[in-house]
Design an enzyme around this catalytic site. Structure first.
Site, short mmCIF file in Angstrom:
data_model
loop_
_atom_site.label_atom_id
_atom_site.label_comp_id
_atom_site.label_asym_id
_atom_site.label_seq_id
_atom_site.Cartn_x
_atom_site.Cartn_y
_atom_site.Cartn_z
N HIS A 39 0.75 0.17 1.56
CA HIS A 39 0.92 1.62 1.37
C HIS A 39 0.65 2.40 2.65
O HIS A 39 1.03 3.57 2.76
CB HIS A 39 0.05 2.13 0.21
N ASP A 69 -0.17 -5.18 -2.30
CA ASP A 69 -0.41 -4.10 -1.33
C ASP A 69 -0.86 -4.64 0.02
O ASP A 69 -1.79 -4.10 0.64
CB ASP A 69 -1.43 -3.10 -1.88
N GLY A 141 -8.11 6.62 4.92
CA GLY A 141 -7.96 6.15 6.29
C GLY A 141 -8.59 4.79 6.50
O GLY A 141 -8.29 4.09 7.46
N ASN A 142 -9.49 4.41 5.58
CA ASN A 142 -10.09 3.07 5.65
C ASN A 142 -9.14 1.99 5.14
O ASN A 142 -9.39 0.80 5.35
CB ASN A 142 -11.37 2.99 4.82
N SER A 143 -8.09 2.38 4.43
CA SER A 143 -7.17 1.40 3.83
C SER A 143 -6.64 0.42 4.87
O SER A 143 -6.13 0.83 5.91
CB SER A 143 -6.00 2.11 3.16
N GLY A 199 7.56 -19.19 -16.21
CA GLY A 199 8.61 -18.86 -17.17
C GLY A 199 8.13 -18.67 -18.59
O GLY A 199 8.73 -19.18 -19.54
N VAL A 200 7.02 -17.92 -18.74
CA VAL A 200 6.49 -17.62 -20.08
C VAL A 200 6.11 -16.15 -20.16
O VAL A 200 5.80 -15.51 -19.15
CB VAL A 200 5.23 -18.46 -20.41
N ILE A 202 3.17 -14.02 -21.94
CA ILE A 202 1.86 -14.37 -22.48
C ILE A 202 1.14 -13.14 -23.01
O ILE A 202 1.50 -12.00 -22.69
CB ILE A 202 0.97 -15.07 -21.42
#
Length: 413
Positions: A39, A69, A141-143, A199-200, A202
């Site tokens: 992001h 992310d 800003g820490n992201s 392929g399930v 759940i």
């Protein structure tokens, strides 16, 4: 208003986004790889990396993964840049001290400290949420910045905060290195993430469902439906199975399975342990590759046989049932391939109403056996009562797809 030239056109505004990152690998040819949050760089036309000495380097996107992310950038430098390494977040414990480094509010390199407050947090930001929670001060800003343990290894990537005001209130979240490391490696190698696929469809195993299936406690992931020709169907997995282990890793709850499968190598044969008919069954499955663009997969079933018949009230469940007819198919907008028994009425305050069953829903299975008539439903309820069971398991198909529901069997009035 118009601009100075009087032509009435506005000048396009240029937006700038700030975030953090860290160098995870430096190569001899001058290439260095930077890890950050997706992001932070999403929709960016130009990306500039500012180092600790304020030198600026142009960056290109190597790969990014929206679901976790994460993003990897590449920069080139004439000098060898220092790098950090991933540690093992699985060894970290609640209460361990950590250090978070980032660029809060664009002020520049900032170090904060705290402890790991919790592990395995699901904040509903994506399908593979497994965050570390910390009380270290993390702000906008820490992201993308690193979270270090006391050995100086990166055990997390600062990603989000919980804050009513927008500032730090001591609840921050970081992507653990155990999940980030393989994704970063794939982004560097392939430019994309290649996830395993079973392929399930759940759902969670509740206490009621566990009791109905004879499990000692709620655990595993209940298979609500199988995707046609998927790895699970080919390996012999059945609707109603509870997946307890995958690739020798236990599945303590439903939400753990997608992440375990996604982290598994594609085309790798792995062991699968399922709970079926009151006992554990061992299977072998070859892991497929997830199609990131595929969101929903529908079942492709045969038309269910049915004979015209009137509604029948099933008092133990508090519902009226009928066989599928053309008028009912039109009334409830049922698919041509719909199978099972139609719910035509639901009594208020009934056990069915409590579980969200509504008119137009289809009861496809009862006690893991297919049903096509209301009589078959009542027969299975009577059989369950004779066995001394308190609940009965239904496979319901409604607007949200297939799901299992465990209902109490009330005494007939």
């Amino acid at each position: 208003r118009g601009g100075p030239n009087g032509n009435g056109q506005r000048r396009k505004r240029k937006a700038t986004s700030l975030g953090s990152g860290f160098i995870i690998e430096t190569r001899t040819n001058g290439d260095s790889y930077v890890v950050t949050n997706n992001h932070v760089i999403q929709d960016a036309d130009e990306i500039t990396v500012i180092l600790q000495d304020n030198s600026r380097l142009d960056a290109t996107v190597v790969g990014r993964d929206v679901k976790t992310d994460l993003a990897v950038l590449k920069i080139k430098s004439k000098r060898k840049l220092p790098s950090v390494k991933f540690g093992d977040s699985d060894k970290s414990r609640v209460g361990d001290w950590i250090v978070a480094i980032g660029n809060p509010f664009g002020l520049g390199g900032t170090v904060t400290s705290g402890i790991i407050s919790a592990r395995g947090r699901d904040i509903r930001s994506g399908p593979y949420d497994n965050f570390l929670q910390t009380d270290a001060s993390i702000n906008r800003g820490n992201s993308g910045g690193p979270m270090f343990n006391m050995d100086g290894d990166v055990i997390g990537i600062n990603s989000a905060i919980y804050s009513p005001s927008g500032g730090s209130v001591g609840i921050g979240f970081a992507i653990p290195s155990s999940g980030a490391k393989p994704i970063v490696a794939q982004l560097i190698k392939f430019g994309e993430v290649r996830r395993g696929w079973l392929g399930v469809h759940i759902q969670a195993v509740t206490e009621e469902i566990a009791e109905t299936l004879g499990l000692d406690k709620p655990r595993g992931a209940l298979v609500a439906s199988l995707i046609k020709d998927g790895p699970a169907e080919k390996s012999g997995v059945k609707t109603g199975d509870v997946i307890l282990e995958f690739n020798d890793r236990k599945v303590p709850e439903m939400r753990k399975l997608p992440r375990i499968v996604a982290e598994t190598e594609i085309d790798k044969p792995v062991s699968l342990t399922v709970w079926r008919d009151g006992k554990e069954v061992k299977l072998k499955v070859i892991v497929g590759q997830m199609d990131e663009s595929e969101v929903i997969a529908a079942l492709d079933d045969e038309d269910a046989p049915g004979k015209p018949g009137g509604d029948r009230m099933v008092d133990p469940l508090g519902v009226a049932l009928a066989e599928i007819t053309e008028p009912l198919r039109a009334q409830f907008k049922l698919d041509k391939e719909a199978r099972g028994v139609v719910v035509t009425e639901v009594k208020e305050d009934s056990v069915a109403a409590e579980k969200g069953i509504r008119p137009g829903d289809l009861i496809v299975e009862v006690s893991q056996g297919e049903v096509t008539t209301p009589g078959q439903v009542t027969e299975k309820i009577d059989a369950a009562r004779k066995e001394g069971r308190k609940r009965i398991l239904l496979l319901i198909e409604g607007q949200t797809g297939l799901r299992f529901v465990a209902l109490k069997i009330n005494k007939e009035k």
